[in-house]
Design a protein around this motif. Structure first.
Motif, PDB file in Angstrom:
ATOM      1  N   SER A   1       1.002  -1.080   0.160  1.00 31.49           N
ATOM      2  CA  SER A   1       0.141   0.095   0.065  1.00 31.49           C
ATOM      3  C   SER A   1       0.650   1.323   0.112  1.00 31.49           C
ATOM      4  CB  SER A   1      -0.952  -0.055   1.359  1.00 31.49           C
ATOM      5  OG  SER A   1      -1.912  -0.932   1.246  1.00 31.49           O
TER       6      SER A   1
ATOM      7  N   ARG B   1       0.804   5.428   0.673  1.00 31.55           N
ATOM      8  CA  ARG B   1       0.424   6.452   1.262  1.00 31.55           C
ATOM      9  C   ARG B   1       0.107   7.694   0.371  1.00 31.55           C
ATOM     10  NH1 ARG B   1       2.040  10.948   5.869  1.00 31.55           N
ATOM     11  NH2 ARG B   1      -0.054  11.728   5.972  1.00 31.55           N
ATOM     12  N   GLN B   2      -1.316   8.130   0.370  1.00 28.82           N
ATOM     13  CA  GLN B   2      -1.415   9.399  -0.435  1.00 28.82           C
ATOM     14  C   GLN B   2      -2.256  10.197   0.425  1.00 28.82           C
ATOM     15  OE1 GLN B   2      -3.417   8.430  -4.288  1.00 28.82           O
ATOM     16  NE2 GLN B   2      -1.445   7.642  -5.179  1.00 28.82           N
TER      17      GLN B   2
ATOM     18  N   TRP C   1      -4.215  11.619   3.392  1.00 26.54           N
ATOM     19  CA  TRP C   1      -4.765  10.720   4.398  1.00 26.54           C
ATOM     20  C   TRP C   1      -5.576   9.299   4.078  1.00 26.54           C
ATOM     21  CZ3 TRP C   1      -2.530  12.260   8.479  1.00 26.54           C
ATOM     22  CH2 TRP C   1      -2.370  13.461   8.816  1.00 26.54           C
TER      23      TRP C   1
ATOM     24  N   ARG D   1      -4.974   5.483   1.880  1.00 25.79           N
ATOM     25  CA  ARG D   1      -3.728   4.557   1.391  1.00 25.79           C
ATOM     26  C   ARG D   1      -4.173   3.948   0.277  1.00 25.79           C
ATOM     27  NH1 ARG D   1      -4.645  -0.757   2.152  1.00 25.79           N
ATOM     28  NH2 ARG D   1      -6.146  -1.512   3.645  1.00 25.79           N
TER      29      ARG D   1
ATOM     30  N   ARG E   1      -8.871   2.961  -2.611  1.00 27.06           N
ATOM     31  CA  ARG E   1      -8.414   3.768  -1.605  1.00 27.06           C
ATOM     32  C   ARG E   1      -9.144   3.483  -0.333  1.00 27.06           C
ATOM     33  NH1 ARG E   1      -6.679   9.010  -3.478  1.00 27.06           N
ATOM     34  NH2 ARG E   1      -8.293   9.995  -2.321  1.00 27.06           N
TER      35      ARG E   1
ATOM     36  N   LEU F   1      -7.070   5.600   6.902  1.00 26.37           N
ATOM     37  CA  LEU F   1      -5.909   5.060   7.854  1.00 26.37           C
ATOM     38  C   LEU F   1      -6.456   4.410   8.969  1.00 26.37           C
ATOM     39  CD1 LEU F   1      -3.290   7.585   7.054  1.00 26.37           C
ATOM     40  CD2 LEU F   1      -3.745   5.635   5.841  1.00 26.37           C
TER      41      LEU F   1
ATOM     42  N   SER G   1      -3.572   0.263   7.206  1.00 24.88           N
ATOM     43  CA  SER G   1      -3.803   1.342   7.567  1.00 24.88           C
ATOM     44  C   SER G   1      -3.124   1.690   8.850  1.00 24.88           C
ATOM     45  CB  SER G   1      -5.159   1.596   7.631  1.00 24.88           C
ATOM     46  OG  SER G   1      -5.738   1.480   6.449  1.00 24.88           O
TER      47      SER G   1
ATOM     48  N   ILE H   1       0.543   2.404   8.995  1.00 21.07           N
ATOM     49  CA  ILE H   1       1.228   3.596   8.317  1.00 21.07           C
ATOM     50  C   ILE H   1       0.736   4.756   9.309  1.00 21.07           C
ATOM     51  CG2 ILE H   1       0.513   5.481   6.714  1.00 21.07           C
ATOM     52  CD1 ILE H   1      -0.215   3.118   4.644  1.00 21.07           C
TER      53      ILE H   1
ATOM     54  N   ALA I   1       5.291  -0.710   8.301  1.00 20.50           N
ATOM     55  CA  ALA I   1       5.512   0.637   7.539  1.00 20.50           C
ATOM     56  C   ALA I   1       6.615   0.535   7.000  1.00 20.50           C
ATOM     57  CB  ALA I   1       5.363   1.920   8.430  1.00 20.50           C
TER      58      ALA I   1
ATOM     59  N   GLY J   1       4.474   3.914   2.828  1.00 20.39           N
ATOM     60  CA  GLY J   1       3.317   3.209   2.661  1.00 20.39           C
ATOM     61  C   GLY J   1       3.388   1.953   3.808  1.00 20.39           C
ATOM     62  N   SER J   2       2.914   0.840   3.462  1.00 20.42           N
ATOM     63  CA  SER J   2       3.245  -0.304   4.103  1.00 20.42           C
ATOM     64  C   SER J   2       3.080  -1.759   3.406  1.00 20.42           C
ATOM     65  CB  SER J   2       1.907  -0.500   5.453  1.00 20.42           C
ATOM     66  OG  SER J   2       0.481  -0.437   4.513  1.00 20.42           O
TER      67      SER J   2
END
Length: 305
Positions: A114, A116-117, A119, A121, A142, A145, A151, A154, A215, A225-226
């Motif tokens: 995943s 992160r974008q 708030w 993921r 999408r 989190l 989630s 992250i 993470a 991301g994760s």
């Protein structure tokens, strides 16, 4: 060829090139602080004259900058150019996919990546389990989190101030009966994630699914991301959750290292101040927008063989 092994644990050859690389590495680890000749000589077990000569040569080639006022050194434009070129050459997904394949081979479960974008993921890659009954995610979907191991991994990696800001503006909504909807409970869970190095979910975002995640960080320390392992909940016993969690945490550390992250240079997130936690209130509302477009982007499926 003989090697030197300074206090930082790195090993370098005693050639001129090896010593120069050791100096560059030390300056990188101490950045943004500036370092004097005496410190370089002491930390790398070099004669002071040798350390000074190396620093002068690196300065002449713009790899190092010298401050006349403090008589100290730091990395310069040349080092920045090389570092940026190395970052441009790194394919995050390719680096991570190798580790995902190893995780799936070792466990028989689906591995996911995943990114992160802001708030949310986004699932960007997966390596499917060979089992007929397995987890599969929708790439590009999408998610908030707030729920699920990917989630929470992250969220736990972010500074407390960012976590508090996020929780103040986003609703804790039950996606399943197992979703965490208490702010205090979530903070406690995030502390545990930080302590053990991975997040755990047993049906929090998708009923019947279990997962562990850790993470991934970039060279800057920013959370990319994760990485996760997921599968049907009945295949993830407490013993396997811990075992898989350790595997995922180790893989995430290796990926982060390959991306240039040096944990010794970055501080771990601290527990939030009580004032921040009091400002966060529990909310009950409709499902978050990040999870509305896909009613189930992670589902247990039977492969058609």
């Amino acid at each position: 060829m003989p090697v030197i092994e300074p206090a930082d644990g790195h090993r370098y050859t005693t050639s001129g090139l090896g010593r120069a690389l050791a100096v560059i590495d030390l300056l990188a680890e101490r950045s943004p602080d500036m370092v004097g000749v005496s410190t370089v000589a002491r930390e790398l077990d070099l004669p002071k004259a040798v350390a000074h000569r190396i620093l002068k040569e690196l300065t002449a080639n713009q790899f190092v900058t010298f401050d006349e006022g403090t008589r100290r050194y730091r990395l310069g434009a040349g080092a920045l150019a090389v570092g940026l070129a190395a970052l441009r050459a790194i394919d995050v997904q390719a680096v991570t996919n190798r580790h995902m394949r190893r995780l799936t081979e070792a466990t028989g479960e689906t591995a996911t990546l995943s990114m992160r974008q802001g708030w949310v993921r986004v699932y960007t890659d997966q390596v499917l389990s060979p089992h007929e009954i397995r987890m599969s995610v929708t790439l590009g979907s999408r998610h908030s989190l707030l729920a699920g191991s990917s989630s929470k991994a992250i969220l736990a990696a972010l500074p407390d101030a960012e976590v508090a800001e996020y929780l103040a503006d986003h609703e804790l909504v039950a996606l399943t009966p197992a979703t965490i909807t208490s702010v205090e409970h979530l903070w406690a869970d995030l502390r545990q994630v930080r302590e053990q190095g991975y997040a755990v979910s047993q049906g929090e975002r998708q009923a019947g699914a279990a997962s562990v995640a850790a993470a991934i960080r970039l060279a800057s320390g920013e959370v990319y991301g994760s990485l996760s392992l997921c599968g049907p909940q009945n295949r993830f016993s407490p013993r396997l959750l811990a075992e898989y969690g350790d595997l995922v945490a180790d893989a995430a550390r290796q990926v982060s290292a390959e991306l240039g992250y040096q944990p010794a240079a970055a501080g771990a997130p601290a527990e939030p101040e009580q004032g921040d936690r009091r400002r966060v209130t529990r909310r009950q509302a409709a499902r978050p927008a990040a999870d509305q477009s896909e009613s189930s982007s992670a589902e247990v499926v039977v492969s058609q063989k």
